[in-house]
Design a protein around this motif. Sequence first.
Motif, PDB file in Angstrom:
ATOM      1  N   ASP A 152      -0.672  10.253  11.111  1.00 41.03           N
ATOM      2  CA  ASP A 152      -0.715  11.709  11.178  1.00 41.03           C
ATOM      3  C   ASP A 152      -1.417  12.247   9.935  1.00 41.03           C
ATOM      4  O   ASP A 152      -0.863  12.242   8.839  1.00 41.03           O
ATOM      5  CB  ASP A 152       0.705  12.276  11.273  1.00 41.03           C
ATOM      6  CG  ASP A 152       0.735  13.790  11.342  1.00 41.03           C
ATOM      7  OD1 ASP A 152      -0.353  14.408  11.456  1.00 41.03           O
ATOM      8  OD2 ASP A 152       1.831  14.360  11.271  1.00 41.03           O
ATOM      9  N   VAL A 153      -2.652  12.711  10.122  1.00 37.41           N
ATOM     10  CA  VAL A 153      -3.439  13.195   8.998  1.00 37.41           C
ATOM     11  C   VAL A 153      -3.764  14.686   9.135  1.00 37.41           C
ATOM     12  O   VAL A 153      -4.719  15.178   8.540  1.00 37.41           O
ATOM     13  CB  VAL A 153      -4.739  12.375   8.826  1.00 37.41           C
ATOM     14  CG1 VAL A 153      -4.418  10.959   8.379  1.00 37.41           C
ATOM     15  CG2 VAL A 153      -5.553  12.365  10.100  1.00 37.41           C
ATOM     16  N   LEU A 154      -2.966  15.401   9.901  1.00 38.11           N
ATOM     17  CA  LEU A 154      -3.212  16.825  10.101  1.00 38.11           C
ATOM     18  C   LEU A 154      -3.095  17.622   8.807  1.00 38.11           C
ATOM     19  O   LEU A 154      -3.686  18.697   8.680  1.00 38.11           O
ATOM     20  CB  LEU A 154      -2.270  17.385  11.166  1.00 38.11           C
ATOM     21  CG  LEU A 154      -2.531  16.850  12.590  1.00 38.11           C
ATOM     22  CD1 LEU A 154      -1.478  17.371  13.553  1.00 38.11           C
ATOM     23  CD2 LEU A 154      -3.929  17.215  13.048  1.00 38.11           C
ATOM     24  N   ASP A 155      -2.354  17.103   7.835  1.00 33.85           N
ATOM     25  CA  ASP A 155      -2.205  17.799   6.561  1.00 33.85           C
ATOM     26  C   ASP A 155      -3.310  17.421   5.557  1.00 33.85           C
ATOM     27  O   ASP A 155      -3.289  17.844   4.411  1.00 33.85           O
ATOM     28  CB  ASP A 155      -0.834  17.508   5.954  1.00 33.85           C
ATOM     29  CG  ASP A 155      -0.615  16.024   5.684  1.00 33.85           C
ATOM     30  OD1 ASP A 155      -1.237  15.191   6.378  1.00 33.85           O
ATOM     31  OD2 ASP A 155       0.174  15.694   4.783  1.00 33.85           O
ATOM     32  N   LYS A 156      -4.276  16.626   6.006  1.00 32.79           N
ATOM     33  CA  LYS A 156      -5.366  16.170   5.139  1.00 32.79           C
ATOM     34  C   LYS A 156      -6.628  16.999   5.409  1.00 32.79           C
ATOM     35  O   LYS A 156      -6.725  17.692   6.414  1.00 32.79           O
ATOM     36  CB  LYS A 156      -5.671  14.686   5.395  1.00 32.79           C
ATOM     37  CG  LYS A 156      -4.482  13.755   5.244  1.00 32.79           C
ATOM     38  CD  LYS A 156      -3.972  13.714   3.828  1.00 32.79           C
ATOM     39  CE  LYS A 156      -2.889  12.702   3.607  1.00 32.79           C
ATOM     40  NZ  LYS A 156      -1.557  13.105   3.950  1.00 32.79           N
ATOM     41  N   PRO A 157      -7.623  16.909   4.518  1.00 35.91           N
ATOM     42  CA  PRO A 157      -8.892  17.616   4.746  1.00 35.91           C
ATOM     43  C   PRO A 157      -9.529  17.186   6.072  1.00 35.91           C
ATOM     44  O   PRO A 157      -9.299  16.065   6.544  1.00 35.91           O
ATOM     45  CB  PRO A 157      -9.758  17.184   3.562  1.00 35.91           C
ATOM     46  CG  PRO A 157      -8.810  16.696   2.527  1.00 35.91           C
ATOM     47  CD  PRO A 157      -7.613  16.169   3.264  1.00 35.91           C
ATOM     48  N   PRO A 158     -10.349  18.050   6.658  1.00 33.61           N
ATOM     49  CA  PRO A 158     -10.941  17.758   7.975  1.00 33.61           C
ATOM     50  C   PRO A 158     -11.737  16.452   8.033  1.00 33.61           C
ATOM     51  O   PRO A 158     -11.720  15.776   9.059  1.00 33.61           O
ATOM     52  CB  PRO A 158     -11.844  18.963   8.239  1.00 33.61           C
ATOM     53  CG  PRO A 158     -11.280  20.062   7.399  1.00 33.61           C
ATOM     54  CD  PRO A 158     -10.673  19.394   6.203  1.00 33.61           C
ATOM     55  N   PHE A 159     -12.425  16.098   6.955  1.00 35.35           N
ATOM     56  CA  PHE A 159     -13.214  14.859   7.021  1.00 35.35           C
ATOM     57  C   PHE A 159     -12.315  13.633   7.187  1.00 35.35           C
ATOM     58  O   PHE A 159     -12.727  12.628   7.766  1.00 35.35           O
ATOM     59  CB  PHE A 159     -14.153  14.720   5.812  1.00 35.35           C
ATOM     60  CG  PHE A 159     -13.479  14.360   4.520  1.00 35.35           C
ATOM     61  CD1 PHE A 159     -13.343  13.035   4.132  1.00 35.35           C
ATOM     62  CD2 PHE A 159     -12.994  15.352   3.678  1.00 35.35           C
ATOM     63  CE1 PHE A 159     -12.731  12.699   2.935  1.00 35.35           C
ATOM     64  CE2 PHE A 159     -12.386  15.028   2.469  1.00 35.35           C
ATOM     65  CZ  PHE A 159     -12.252  13.701   2.097  1.00 35.35           C
ATOM     66  N   ILE A 160     -11.092  13.684   6.711  1.00 34.82           N
ATOM     67  CA  ILE A 160     -10.141  12.578   6.893  1.00 34.82           C
ATOM     68  C   ILE A 160      -9.683  12.531   8.350  1.00 34.82           C
ATOM     69  O   ILE A 160      -9.569  11.466   8.942  1.00 34.82           O
ATOM     70  CB  ILE A 160      -8.924  12.729   5.952  1.00 34.82           C
ATOM     71  CG1 ILE A 160      -9.356  12.670   4.493  1.00 34.82           C
ATOM     72  CG2 ILE A 160      -7.844  11.688   6.251  1.00 34.82           C
ATOM     73  CD1 ILE A 160      -9.833  11.324   4.026  1.00 34.82           C
ATOM     74  N   PRO A 192       0.832  -1.203   0.000  1.00 32.56           N
ATOM     75  CA  PRO A 192       0.000   0.000   0.000  1.00 32.56           C
ATOM     76  C   PRO A 192       0.871   1.258   0.000  1.00 32.56           C
ATOM     77  O   PRO A 192       2.015   1.225   0.455  1.00 32.56           O
ATOM     78  CB  PRO A 192      -0.809  -0.114   1.294  1.00 32.56           C
ATOM     79  CG  PRO A 192      -0.085  -1.093   2.144  1.00 32.56           C
ATOM     80  CD  PRO A 192       0.718  -1.966   1.228  1.00 32.56           C
ATOM     81  N   PRO A 193       0.343   2.355  -0.491  1.00 35.46           N
ATOM     82  CA  PRO A 193       1.108   3.604  -0.514  1.00 35.46           C
ATOM     83  C   PRO A 193       1.358   4.098   0.918  1.00 35.46           C
ATOM     84  O   PRO A 193       0.666   3.694   1.849  1.00 35.46           O
ATOM     85  CB  PRO A 193       0.201   4.562  -1.281  1.00 35.46           C
ATOM     86  CG  PRO A 193      -1.177   4.007  -1.122  1.00 35.46           C
ATOM     87  CD  PRO A 193      -1.012   2.518  -1.021  1.00 35.46           C
ATOM     88  N   PRO A 194       2.324   4.981   1.093  1.00 33.77           N
ATOM     89  CA  PRO A 194       2.632   5.491   2.432  1.00 33.77           C
ATOM     90  C   PRO A 194       1.431   6.146   3.119  1.00 33.77           C
ATOM     91  O   PRO A 194       1.354   6.169   4.341  1.00 33.77           O
ATOM     92  CB  PRO A 194       3.736   6.521   2.188  1.00 33.77           C
ATOM     93  CG  PRO A 194       4.322   6.159   0.879  1.00 33.77           C
ATOM     94  CD  PRO A 194       3.229   5.503   0.084  1.00 33.77           C
ATOM     95  N   SER A 195       0.482   6.632   2.337  1.00 32.09           N
ATOM     96  CA  SER A 195      -0.688   7.289   2.927  1.00 32.09           C
ATOM     97  C   SER A 195      -1.713   6.295   3.480  1.00 32.09           C
ATOM     98  O   SER A 195      -2.657   6.699   4.153  1.00 32.09           O
ATOM     99  CB  SER A 195      -1.360   8.180   1.883  1.00 32.09           C
ATOM    100  OG  SER A 195      -1.784   7.401   0.786  1.00 32.09           O
ATOM    101  N   PHE A 196      -1.521   5.000   3.237  1.00 29.58           N
ATOM    102  CA  PHE A 196      -2.480   4.001   3.708  1.00 29.58           C
ATOM    103  C   PHE A 196      -2.484   3.958   5.233  1.00 29.58           C
ATOM    104  O   PHE A 196      -1.464   3.738   5.873  1.00 29.58           O
ATOM    105  CB  PHE A 196      -2.129   2.617   3.148  1.00 29.58           C
ATOM    106  CG  PHE A 196      -3.083   1.539   3.590  1.00 29.58           C
ATOM    107  CD1 PHE A 196      -4.309   1.395   2.976  1.00 29.58           C
ATOM    108  CD2 PHE A 196      -2.754   0.690   4.632  1.00 29.58           C
ATOM    109  CE1 PHE A 196      -5.191   0.410   3.374  1.00 29.58           C
ATOM    110  CE2 PHE A 196      -3.629  -0.306   5.042  1.00 29.58           C
ATOM    111  CZ  PHE A 196      -4.852  -0.441   4.411  1.00 29.58           C
ATOM    112  N   ASN A 197      -3.638   4.188   5.823  1.00 28.72           N
ATOM    113  CA  ASN A 197      -3.838   4.137   7.278  1.00 28.72           C
ATOM    114  C   ASN A 197      -2.832   5.031   8.018  1.00 28.72           C
ATOM    115  O   ASN A 197      -2.358   4.701   9.094  1.00 28.72           O
ATOM    116  CB  ASN A 197      -3.769   2.703   7.792  1.00 28.72           C
ATOM    117  CG  ASN A 197      -4.603   2.507   9.034  1.00 28.72           C
ATOM    118  OD1 ASN A 197      -5.548   3.249   9.281  1.00 28.72           O
ATOM    119  ND2 ASN A 197      -4.260   1.512   9.825  1.00 28.72           N
ATOM    120  N   GLU A 198      -2.557   6.161   7.428  1.00 29.45           N
ATOM    121  CA  GLU A 198      -1.593   7.110   7.964  1.00 29.45           C
ATOM    122  C   GLU A 198      -2.004   7.574   9.366  1.00 29.45           C
ATOM    123  O   GLU A 198      -3.158   7.926   9.603  1.00 29.45           O
ATOM    124  CB  GLU A 198      -1.545   8.307   7.004  1.00 29.45           C
ATOM    125  CG  GLU A 198      -0.385   9.206   7.155  1.00 29.45           C
ATOM    126  CD  GLU A 198      -0.362  10.272   6.059  1.00 29.45           C
ATOM    127  OE1 GLU A 198       0.508  11.141   6.157  1.00 29.45           O
ATOM    128  OE2 GLU A 198      -1.193  10.228   5.142  1.00 29.45           O
TER     129      GLU A 198
END
Length: 181
Positions: A139-147, A131-137
């Motif tokens: 730290d998602v503070l840099d992602k949209p709020p719904f994430i 899976p890509p590095p973003s899989f089940n990341e």
Amino acid sequence: MGKNIVVCLDGTGNEVISAIAGPDMVVLRGSRLPHAVDGHHEVPPGWSDWQAVDSSPVQRYYDYVLNENGRGVAYGDAPADYSTSVLTAKALQFLRGVHQPFFLYFAPLAPHLPATPPPGEGGALLPLRHPPPSFNEADVLDKPPFIDRLRPLTPGDITELKRKYRCRAASLRQVDRGVNA
């Protein structure tokens, strides 16, 4: 019902032979194509060969009804009844018999859920891509709020995602075989 693509092709002045092999729950110009009503299976205007899954729910790889040119034919749970194989055979039969311009709409259910693999191919042995590095990341503070509001995947969630991925890949093998036939 509005005109479907085959009726439009028919109006070009060229004789066009047409076939469908797939679910008849297709939407054309906002209209649902005909389906069985009180056991009567319709064939829309313009189609010279109609082989459409006519079951509810349509997402069945086994135990379904196929509208074969207006005649409802029930398929069971035998390996030979696997819907992708049946629809592929119908499409190939059409292709072998056509000798002029044609339109074929081929739409097997695979790889859509429940993504049932064909007989003898459970999918458990299919390799998984990493899976890509973003899989089940974490730290998602840099992602949209719904994430940020989503909970991390549990080991059980990940196991189920892997199972579904393998089943989808295995169900697509049968489509690949049909395209290569």
